[in-house]
Design an enzyme around this catalytic site. Structure first.
Site, PDB file in Angstrom:
ATOM      1  N   SER A 151     -22.968  61.604 -29.314  1.00 60.88           N
ATOM      2  CA  SER A 151     -22.232  60.759 -30.582  1.00 60.88           C
ATOM      3  C   SER A 151     -22.403  61.763 -31.769  1.00 60.88           C
ATOM      4  O   SER A 151     -22.114  62.891 -31.686  1.00 60.88           O
ATOM      5  CB  SER A 151     -22.782  59.315 -30.612  1.00 60.88           C
ATOM      6  OG  SER A 151     -21.761  58.648 -31.372  1.00 60.88           O
ATOM      7  N   ARG A 221     -21.118  45.959 -38.481  1.00 60.35           N
ATOM      8  CA  ARG A 221     -21.843  46.434 -37.122  1.00 60.35           C
ATOM      9  C   ARG A 221     -21.193  45.831 -35.863  1.00 60.35           C
ATOM     10  O   ARG A 221     -21.025  46.525 -34.858  1.00 60.35           O
ATOM     11  CB  ARG A 221     -23.321  46.028 -37.127  1.00 60.35           C
ATOM     12  CG  ARG A 221     -23.893  46.133 -35.743  1.00 60.35           C
ATOM     13  CD  ARG A 221     -24.068  47.691 -35.480  1.00 60.35           C
ATOM     14  NE  ARG A 221     -25.063  47.929 -34.280  1.00 60.35           N
ATOM     15  CZ  ARG A 221     -25.489  48.969 -33.872  1.00 60.35           C
ATOM     16  NH1 ARG A 221     -25.080  50.138 -34.414  1.00 60.35           N
ATOM     17  NH2 ARG A 221     -26.257  49.000 -32.874  1.00 60.35           N
ATOM     18  N   ASP A 317     -15.217  56.282 -22.357  1.00 55.52           N
ATOM     19  CA  ASP A 317     -15.435  56.442 -23.908  1.00 55.52           C
ATOM     20  C   ASP A 317     -14.084  56.471 -24.510  1.00 55.52           C
ATOM     21  O   ASP A 317     -13.511  57.497 -24.475  1.00 55.52           O
ATOM     22  CB  ASP A 317     -16.404  57.479 -23.991  1.00 55.52           C
ATOM     23  CG  ASP A 317     -16.825  57.606 -25.346  1.00 55.52           C
ATOM     24  OD1 ASP A 317     -16.514  57.287 -26.365  1.00 55.52           O
ATOM     25  OD2 ASP A 317     -17.543  58.726 -25.757  1.00 55.52           O
ATOM     26  N   HIS A 350     -18.512  54.224 -24.552  1.00 53.07           N
ATOM     27  CA  HIS A 350     -19.236  55.402 -25.418  1.00 53.07           C
ATOM     28  C   HIS A 350     -20.958  54.997 -25.313  1.00 53.07           C
ATOM     29  O   HIS A 350     -21.537  56.170 -25.377  1.00 53.07           O
ATOM     30  CB  HIS A 350     -19.015  55.064 -26.848  1.00 53.07           C
ATOM     31  CG  HIS A 350     -19.632  56.082 -27.756  1.00 53.07           C
ATOM     32  ND1 HIS A 350     -19.515  57.421 -27.847  1.00 53.07           N
ATOM     33  CD2 HIS A 350     -20.691  55.970 -28.602  1.00 53.07           C
ATOM     34  CE1 HIS A 350     -20.242  58.196 -28.443  1.00 53.07           C
ATOM     35  NE2 HIS A 350     -20.912  57.255 -29.234  1.00 53.07           N
ATOM     36  N   ASP A 351     -21.455  53.911 -25.028  1.00 46.93           N
ATOM     37  CA  ASP A 351     -22.719  53.789 -24.955  1.00 46.93           C
ATOM     38  C   ASP A 351     -23.492  54.296 -23.759  1.00 46.93           C
ATOM     39  O   ASP A 351     -24.599  54.009 -23.729  1.00 46.93           O
ATOM     40  CB  ASP A 351     -23.002  52.158 -25.163  1.00 46.93           C
ATOM     41  CG  ASP A 351     -23.650  51.809 -26.535  1.00 46.93           C
ATOM     42  OD1 ASP A 351     -23.657  52.483 -27.352  1.00 46.93           O
ATOM     43  OD2 ASP A 351     -24.000  50.399 -26.533  1.00 46.93           O
TER      44      ASP A 351
END
Lengths: 373, 373
Positions: A151, A221, A317, A350-351
């Site tokens: 990232s 967040r 992602d 993405h994680d």
């Protein structure tokens, strides 16, 4: 500080600087919080810099001092792990602008003896990298065996190779991109506006009353967290499952599990992160466009470099999709750089780079072992 | 009120009710703001109900009273348009829970003589449809020639066919879904938390001071707006283009065009929409799961119905992607219903259904003309 250096030695250093930032400001002094794991070889040839993501920190493989949680990449970094601390000297530093020991809006401006707040200069990914280079000088590391990051960490790895090609033997760029897209910028702008809309933000001057804009930061967040997950992953994990209740409440409590999960993500985050740092680091990400720094052509960033590259993306992602990694690889090929590229399958979006992924472990381990350290 | 009924006659009606809501509450009276266009045929067989989306309203083809802007679907509804007001009697009503003349949190609770605020009962898509049915009774429309809607409007069209199959000859469902996914719920929860985090929200009791939570609502709108657009569309329209300035400001103003566009979307929205209504309608959407209302099997919702269906999706819509429309069509097929399905190409994501799309015009016009009116 732990006794065995393989398990992390939390440290910080104040370097005199000055550090000339991309925005033109001279920053001095430059505080850098960092951790190291393993031992630097006598010839200095086994150093690996791990770069963290937006809300990450230097505690890559050791306990986080505020949350007490294990390091954020213990499956990748440690004794016998792909980034093997029995073999490599691993460095991870808190990025400039963050809030875990490095200079940022929450640290003291020596000119006023008060926290910088929003008078802290706006920084870039390249500024983060320049600060890391100062740390390497301090640690006596001339050339990195590898720089590795996912990232935003991958952006730093790219920026390292472009800014200090002679100091980087190899770079591992995971779930990343060479520039922020309009959609990336849009999501970050929502987050910044959420923070700034919180009356407790007060132009960034909330430190002395110790009453930070936690509500706005939690919303920021939550919005960002959605982008870290795939739609399919969310469906698999939560679907439309209700909380412990049998039926809908016909109210505004968190009826669905995904709601309470997101609320928890928001609340847990504000305990460990500074709202102004969130503004500064998202800004640095939005400003990132490696091609723009090199005359508009990404290949120029890597011309003549001897660095080996390993680029990895994940198929689900959608924050930094495979197409962005492919653009990086095309530029590397055009520049004549040595580059390997793989798209891995994962349901986690993405994680995925932070989660269990034996394929990613194999790719990183194999790429590093193919180098000479 | 305009003279020519083809151009809209803004009206509202107070129906005694009571309306039994899915949450169990009896609502009475039931106010409904609506517009009609065209003339009801003597046999009553030419009525088309157009259902609006989350933040839409009854001004489908006539000027919005607050913003002065043209109707939101003038390219689809009007004399000679696909939904031809020379031919059809077109009805569009403000959904229950909204803020343009229909009962909702901003209207007066007769029991207290004060605005309902958060004491307004939580409503569902089916409740909206039941209120529309009461309006049709009032207007003397027994059976609809068609019910047409995009996004949340498409959910109403599906709910109409499932709830009042004998009153719906045909249904057009555009860029929609039969249930809200975990990701859909997640984005809405971010929006609700943004509103509720605004201290001006004050539990929903902000009407008397006329000081609504505009900052939180603007953030909610910004986050939602990203989901209405495609990544490719955002890149084509804005990319990383800066505002009028030549270079980055190294500050937190809207440097990028996409930032100022989003900020504008947020600010324009709060002038025309009530924050509590946003909470109630997003909740209704999140609760929507047509299969759940029919024993867990979507096909059951359409068993034995004589309604003709036209389902349309857009290839770049990631809010209600084609896969959701396909699930609807599979259920219609399983139920033995007559259904046509088309995925249209568009760069514009979910918003495509509101934008210039000659293909959509042709699909809707052709489908309606194939019916008997």
């Amino acid at each position: 500080m732990s006794v065995d250096p393989r398990y992390g030695t939390g440290r910080s250093v104040t370097l005199p600087g000055p550090l000339r930032l991309d925005g033109g400001v001279l920053l001095s002094p430059v505080d850098i919080g960092y951790e190291t794991y393993g031992t630097l070889a006598p010839d200095g040839g086994n150093a690996i810099l791990v770069c963290h993501a937006l809300t990450g920190d230097q505690h890559v493989a050791s306990e986080h001092p505020r949350t007490g949680k294990p390091g954020w990449w213990t499956r990748m970094v440690g004794p016998g792990k792909p980034i093997d601390t029995d073999r490599y000297f691993v460095i991870c530093s808190n990025v400039l602008g963050s809030c875990l020991g490095s200079s940022g809006p929450a640290t003291i401006n020596p000119a006023t003896a008060k926290p910088w707040g929003m008078s802290f200069p706006v920084i870039t990914i390249r500024d983060m990298v320049r600060a890391q280079a100062m740390l390497l000088d301090h640690l006596g590391v001339d050339k990195l065996f590898a720089v590795v990051g996912g990232s935003m960490g991958g952006m730093q790895a790219l920026s390292w190779a472009a800014t200090f090609p002679e100091r980087v033997a190899s770079a591992v760029v995971i779930a990343s991109a060479a520039r922020h897209s309009a959609q990336n910028i849009a999501f970050h702008e929502v987050g910044r506006q959420a923070v700034m809309a919180d009356p407790k933000w007060r132009g960034g001057d909330y430190y002395e009353d110790n009453d930070p804009p936690v509500a706005g930061l939690a919303v920021a967040r939550m919005a960002a967290h959605i982008t870290y997950l795939s739609e399919a992953g969310l469906t698999a994990k939560f679907g439309r499952k209700l909380q412990s209740r049998e039926t809908k409440t016909f109210g505004f409590d968190a009826d669905f599990q995904v709601e309470s999960y997101l609320r928890h993500q928001g609340l847990a985050f504000v305990d460990r992160f500074d709202a102004n740092s969130y503004l500064y680091i998202t800004r640095a990400l939005d400003y990132f466009d490696l091609a723009e720094e090199h005359g508009g052509l990404l290949a120029n960033a890597f011309k003549g470099a001897d660095t080996r590259f390993c680029v990895v993306s994940f198929d689900t992602d959608w924050l930094y999709p495979t197409s962005e990694s492919r653009s990086v690889v095309h530029a590397l090929n055009a520049a004549g750089a040595r580059a390997s590229f793989v798209e891995l399958k994962s349901p986690f979006g993405h994680d995925a780079f932070l989660l269990e992924s034996p394929e990613l472990d194999r790719v990183v381990r194999g790429f590093l072992q193919a180098g000479v350290a």
